[in-house]
Write a protein that holds these residues in place. Structure first.
Motif, PDB file in Angstrom:
ATOM      1  N   GLU A 119       0.918  -1.107  -0.068  1.00  0.00           N
ATOM      2  CA  GLU A 119       0.018  -0.027  -0.057  1.00  0.00           C
ATOM      3  C   GLU A 119       0.610   1.181   0.015  1.00  0.00           C
ATOM      4  N   ASN A 120       2.002   1.193   0.710  1.00  0.00           N
ATOM      5  CA  ASN A 120       3.008   2.457   0.591  1.00  0.00           C
ATOM      6  C   ASN A 120       3.777   2.277  -0.431  1.00  0.00           C
ATOM      7  N   GLN A 121       3.555   1.711  -1.550  1.00  0.00           N
ATOM      8  CA  GLN A 121       4.386   1.512  -2.690  1.00  0.00           C
ATOM      9  C   GLN A 121       5.669   0.761  -2.714  1.00  0.00           C
ATOM     10  N   LYS A 122       6.030   0.207  -1.303  1.00  0.00           N
ATOM     11  CA  LYS A 122       7.365  -0.312  -1.538  1.00  0.00           C
ATOM     12  C   LYS A 122       6.996  -1.718  -2.096  1.00  0.00           C
ATOM     13  N   ARG A 123       8.036  -2.128  -2.471  1.00  0.00           N
ATOM     14  CA  ARG A 123       8.232  -3.424  -3.361  1.00  0.00           C
ATOM     15  C   ARG A 123       8.764  -4.499  -2.720  1.00  0.00           C
ATOM     16  N   LEU A 124       8.419  -5.563  -2.579  1.00  0.00           N
ATOM     17  CA  LEU A 124       8.760  -6.780  -1.795  1.00  0.00           C
ATOM     18  C   LEU A 124       8.909  -7.899  -3.043  1.00  0.00           C
ATOM     19  N   LEU A 125      10.141  -8.437  -3.036  1.00  0.00           N
ATOM     20  CA  LEU A 125      10.531  -9.396  -3.986  1.00  0.00           C
ATOM     21  C   LEU A 125      10.182 -10.767  -3.207  1.00  0.00           C
ATOM     22  N   LEU A 126       9.485 -11.643  -3.539  1.00  0.00           N
ATOM     23  CA  LEU A 126       9.203 -12.912  -3.116  1.00  0.00           C
ATOM     24  C   LEU A 126       9.591 -13.929  -4.044  1.00  0.00           C
ATOM     25  N   GLY A 127      10.463 -15.160  -3.262  1.00  0.00           N
ATOM     26  CA  GLY A 127      10.878 -16.296  -4.211  1.00  0.00           C
ATOM     27  C   GLY A 127      10.814 -17.643  -3.421  1.00  0.00           C
ATOM     28  N   SER A 128      10.189 -18.473  -4.292  1.00  0.00           N
ATOM     29  CA  SER A 128       9.951 -19.885  -3.818  1.00  0.00           C
ATOM     30  C   SER A 128      11.154 -20.596  -4.583  1.00  0.00           C
ATOM     31  N   ILE A 129      11.998 -21.319  -3.808  1.00  0.00           N
ATOM     32  CA  ILE A 129      13.450 -21.822  -4.316  1.00  0.00           C
ATOM     33  C   ILE A 129      13.359 -23.446  -4.099  1.00  0.00           C
ATOM     34  N   TYR A 130      13.657 -24.026  -5.113  1.00  0.00           N
ATOM     35  CA  TYR A 130      14.119 -25.716  -4.918  1.00  0.00           C
ATOM     36  C   TYR A 130      15.278 -26.022  -5.453  1.00  0.00           C
ATOM     37  N   MET A 131      16.201 -26.148  -4.495  1.00  0.00           N
ATOM     38  CA  MET A 131      17.486 -26.524  -4.937  1.00  0.00           C
ATOM     39  C   MET A 131      17.842 -27.886  -5.307  1.00  0.00           C
ATOM     40  N   PRO A 132      18.871 -28.301  -5.908  1.00  0.00           N
ATOM     41  CA  PRO A 132      19.266 -29.812  -6.225  1.00  0.00           C
ATOM     42  C   PRO A 132      19.798 -30.172  -4.840  1.00  0.00           C
ATOM     43  N   CYS A 133      19.866 -31.560  -4.956  1.00  0.00           N
ATOM     44  CA  CYS A 133      20.342 -32.105  -3.484  1.00  0.00           C
ATOM     45  C   CYS A 133      22.192 -31.936  -3.390  1.00  0.00           C
ATOM     46  N   ASP A 134      22.494 -31.915  -2.197  1.00  0.00           N
ATOM     47  CA  ASP A 134      23.820 -31.510  -1.933  1.00  0.00           C
ATOM     48  C   ASP A 134      24.334 -32.959  -1.716  1.00  0.00           C
ATOM     49  N   ASP A 135      25.352 -33.210  -2.852  1.00  0.00           N
ATOM     50  CA  ASP A 135      25.821 -34.650  -2.561  1.00  0.00           C
ATOM     51  C   ASP A 135      27.214 -34.327  -2.447  1.00  0.00           C
ATOM     52  N   ASN A 138      15.560  -4.402  -8.167  1.00  0.00           N
ATOM     53  CA  ASN A 138      16.120  -3.509  -7.070  1.00  0.00           C
ATOM     54  C   ASN A 138      14.906  -3.007  -6.308  1.00  0.00           C
ATOM     55  N   PRO A 139      14.536  -4.349  -5.587  1.00  0.00           N
ATOM     56  CA  PRO A 139      13.274  -4.095  -4.658  1.00  0.00           C
ATOM     57  C   PRO A 139      13.619  -3.423  -3.439  1.00  0.00           C
ATOM     58  N   ASP A 140      12.768  -3.061  -2.662  1.00  0.00           N
ATOM     59  CA  ASP A 140      13.071  -2.531  -1.246  1.00  0.00           C
ATOM     60  C   ASP A 140      13.231  -3.560  -0.250  1.00  0.00           C
ATOM     61  N   PHE A 141      12.586  -4.635  -0.314  1.00  0.00           N
ATOM     62  CA  PHE A 141      12.699  -5.889   0.505  1.00  0.00           C
ATOM     63  C   PHE A 141      12.750  -7.173  -0.407  1.00  0.00           C
ATOM     64  N   ALA A 142      13.400  -8.143   0.113  1.00  0.00           N
ATOM     65  CA  ALA A 142      13.461  -9.328  -0.603  1.00  0.00           C
ATOM     66  C   ALA A 142      13.406 -10.654   0.444  1.00  0.00           C
ATOM     67  N   CYS A 143      12.600 -11.465   0.075  1.00  0.00           N
ATOM     68  CA  CYS A 143      12.379 -12.674   1.026  1.00  0.00           C
ATOM     69  C   CYS A 143      12.340 -13.791   0.153  1.00  0.00           C
TER      70      CYS A 143
END
Length: 419
Positions: A111-127, A152-157
């Motif tokens: 609402e205050n025009q701040k921009r939040l970058l949201l990301g859903s991540i699935y990484m490969p297995c750690d072998d 260039n978002p104000d926040f990122a999660c």
């Protein structure tokens, strides 16, 4: 949407009707849900509406399943972000240039025009090896880097199954920690009160591999960080929830000092007196800093404790420079239009592009390679027919290359090549 934004990350290990009860429980507790390993085809994304049978859900995702091929075995991979309709925000899906199936991202305009970058991540297995999995892991991190720089978002999660337990000393763990430390993005593992997020039903092996990663600007906004697990959860993973207060005073009531330090300091019009005062004040502030000699002399490449001390020391030096400039320097009335990294174009950009190109080559992906070549050569002011060794014009340049190749070809006698 209230001041508090609730986000849940969950690896559901195949989205099917048996998973609906738990998914509905989770969706009731959040505004946004980050889903990994749903195993759906793109054409099946309508299935997510079953999670909220009344109003459906907002959704954006990537599928790892090929629509043109009949897949054997259980469905696999994929990421998605779903959200409740009626939130007083604007949600825009963002697709990476490589069309990565391991990263789904949206920009949320508040609402205050701040921009939040949201990301859903699935990484490969750690072998625990330096192989294709590590290359793919680095490619996803590159995509995050590109999104952060372009948007260039104000926040990122970022939340998801990173397949990385930070307690292990592996190549993938080092890559994970180094990347997010470089971008001043902090993991929140030290704030959680749970020991694992994954428990293998076969071997009962437990590990903490599901994380939320927040930009520094969101650390103070973190209100809740917890696990959710009930009898309805049929995945090997538990859900992880974080709650953010995006309208805290730290964001809405910016102090005069913070507002001033965001302005550009116009060094070109500073007189000698101002420069001398700046040097004197900066020297006084720096003399008050405690130098972490042990951290500076540490020769252990991946020492986490000393890395944190060095990062803190770096931040204090930067703050000292800003504070000294704030008190004595002239300030321009204009703010920078975009995030500026001093020295990037002169000293970093070419190496950054070369690294992305090298990663694309090492991955063996033709599509990724040509995508990086296209980005590498992208320019608005490129001459159509450049000068090559003093030769100009496309026909002349082509002729020169033909002559060079002919001479090279005829300079070698018959050779029995062994491949």
């Amino acid at each position: 949407m209230s001041n508090k934004v609730s986000i849940i990350s969950y690896n559901c290990q195949c989205a099917n009707d048996s998973k609906l009860p738990f998914l509905r429980e989770l969706f009731d507790e959040c505004d946004f849900m980050l889903i990994q390993e749903h195993g759906l085809y793109k054409s099946q994304f309508g299935w997510f509406d079953n999670i909220n049978e009344v109003n459906g859900v907002g959704k954006h995702g990537m599928s790892a399943m090929n629509e043109e091929k009949q897949s054997a075995g259980r469905p696999y991979g994929g990421t998605a972000i779903i959200w409740k309709h009626g939130l007083n925000v604007k949600v825009e899906p963002k697709i990476t240039e490589s069309d990565s199936k391991r990263l789904s991202a949206v920009i949320v305009t508040l609402e205050n025009q701040k921009r939040l970058l949201l990301g859903s991540i699935y990484m490969p297995c750690d072998d625990r090896c330096q192989n294709a999995n590590l290359v793919e892991f680095q490619q996803v991190l590159n995509e995050i880097d590109i999104l952060m720089n372009e948007l260039n978002p104000d926040f990122a999660c970022f939340g998801g199954d990173f397949n990385t337990d930070v307690s292990r000393d592996t190549f993938q763990t080092r890559c994970f920690l180094n990347f997010f430390a470089d971008y001043h993005i902090c993991t929140q593992d030290e704030l959680c009160d749970f020991d694992f997020t994954f428990s293998s039903k076969g071997s009962n092996h437990k590990s903490l591999i599901d994380h939320f990663v927040l930009t520094d600007s969101l650390v103070e906004a973190l209100q809740v960080y917890e696990c959710i697990d009930t009898v309805n959860n049929f995945s090997d993973h538990v859900a992880v929830k974080c709650q953010l207060d995006l309208y805290m005073s730290e964001f809405s009531d910016i102090s005069e000092h913070e507002e001033q330090t965001k302005k550009c300091y116009n060094w070109s019009i500073a007189n000698q007196e101002e420069l001398d005062r700046y040097v004197d004040m900066l020297s006084e502030i720096l003399h008050l800093l405690v130098i972490p000699y042990c951290a500076l002399n540490c020769r252990e490449k991946h020492c986490q404790r000393h890395s944190r001390e060095l990062n803190e020391f770096h931040d204090k030096i930067v703050d000292a420079c800003l504070n000294a400039a704030f008190h004595v320097m002239c300030k321009s009335s204009q703010k920078p239009k975009c995030k500026v990294i001093p020295g990037w174009n002169e000293h970093v950009e070419v190496y950054f592009k070369n690294a992305l190109l090298a990663t694309a080559i090492a991955s063996g992906s033709t599509r990724s390679f040509w995508s990086e070549v296209k980005k590498y050569n992208r320019s608005k002011n490129v001459s159509r027919y450049p000068n090559v060794d003093g030769v100009q014009g496309k026909d002349s340049i082509a002729g020169m290359f033909a002559d060079k190749f002919d001479g090279l070809y005829n300079s070698v006698s018959s050779v029995n090549w062994i491949w």
